[in-house]
Design a protein around this motif. Structure first.
Motif, mmCIF file in Angstrom:
data_model
loop_
_atom_site.group_PDB
_atom_site.id
_atom_site.type_symbol
_atom_site.label_atom_id
_atom_site.label_comp_id
_atom_site.label_asym_id
_atom_site.label_seq_id
_atom_site.Cartn_x
_atom_site.Cartn_y
_atom_site.Cartn_z
ATOM 1 N N ARG A 160 39.728 112.913 10.204
ATOM 2 C CA ARG A 160 41.171 112.860 9.924
ATOM 3 C C ARG A 160 41.565 113.943 8.918
ATOM 4 N NH1 ARG A 160 41.194 108.196 8.286
ATOM 5 N NH2 ARG A 160 41.995 107.075 10.092
ATOM 6 N N ASN A 164 43.745 117.363 10.247
ATOM 7 C CA ASN A 164 45.106 117.579 9.745
ATOM 8 C C ASN A 164 45.233 118.899 9.000
ATOM 9 O OD1 ASN A 164 47.053 115.113 10.102
ATOM 10 N ND2 ASN A 164 45.046 114.225 9.695
ATOM 11 N N GLN A 211 47.174 113.459 2.807
ATOM 12 C CA GLN A 211 45.841 113.271 3.384
ATOM 13 C C GLN A 211 44.809 112.932 2.317
ATOM 14 O OE1 GLN A 211 45.004 112.907 6.551
ATOM 15 N NE2 GLN A 211 47.197 113.094 6.941
#
Length: 227
Positions: A160, A164, A211
């Motif tokens: 992830r 991103n 994030q």
């Protein structure tokens, strides 16, 4: 000349020495250290306010046994935010676009939460593998599925964060290249593309902070399940 857009994600070297170690060290040099004065300057006050509020928000729902992780997870949050933000500067390298580095962050911390759960409350930790009221025929299948979902957590954390940041950096470079190429041909379109690039950069700044927060938040949720 850059041969590929993905060359920007390669770890830079100088005289054959990888510079990723320098990139990982720089964030800790930039942060000011608290002084012995009664009143600190504005930067230190803002830094202390941010760390205090973040730690309080993250560890509010966690049992007191997990509060020992406060310094570790708060330091990781600040470290990831700094790495992600520095990577947006020109002629810099973002270490968190490397899946191997993100796995090095995710796997040990996730494994530590699992080991704590197995050590302190094994019955409660193992109960997550089988929901209450499951039919007998579905028990083996659900145990396998829950075990796979447990083992895939660190990979999901790392992918992830990597995906991103990589996607954002790649999109910024594509739009910047388009604006540079269109400038002599269609100046109006190039200006509009530059405005879009500026807005995308602001979005990427938000993504860099979000994030890092999501990475630490999910780790705190894994910790909450095991303490």
């Amino acid at each position: 000349m850059m041969l590929s857009f993905f060359d920007q994600f390669m770890s830079p070297t100088l005289l054959g020495i990888p510079l990723i170690a320098l990139a990982l060290t720089v964030p800790w040099i930039l942060f000011p250290r608290p002084t012995t004065r009664w009143l600190n300057n504005r930067l230190l006050t803002l830094q202390s306010w941010f760390v205090s509020n973040f730690t309080q928000q993250i560890f509010l729902p966690i049992n007191p046994g997990g509060h020992k992780w406060a310094a570790l997870l708060t330091s990781l949050m600040v470290f990831l935010i700094t790495l992600n933000m520095l990577g947006l500067l020109p002629y810099t390298f973002t270490p968190t676009t490397q899946l191997s580095l993100n796995l090095a962050f995710a796997v040990p911390l996730w494994l530590a939460t699992v080991i704590i759960g197995m050590r302190d409350q094994p019955t409660h930790a193992l109960s997550h593998l089988l929901p209450e009221g499951t039919p007998v025929l579905l028990i083996p299948v659900l145990i396998i599925i829950e075990t796979i979902s447990l083992l895939i957590r660190p990979l999901a954390l790392a992918v992830r964060l990597t995906a991103n940041l990589t996607a954002g950096h790649l999109l910024i470079q594509l739009i910047a290249t388009a604006a540079f190429v269109l400038l002599p041909l269609m100046p109006t379109v190039a200006i509009l593309t530059t405005i879009l690039l500026f807005l995308l950069t602001l979005l990427e700044v938000a993504v860099a902070m979000i994030q890092a927060y999501v990475f630490v938040l999910l780790l705190s949720l894994y910790l909450q399940e095991n303490v």
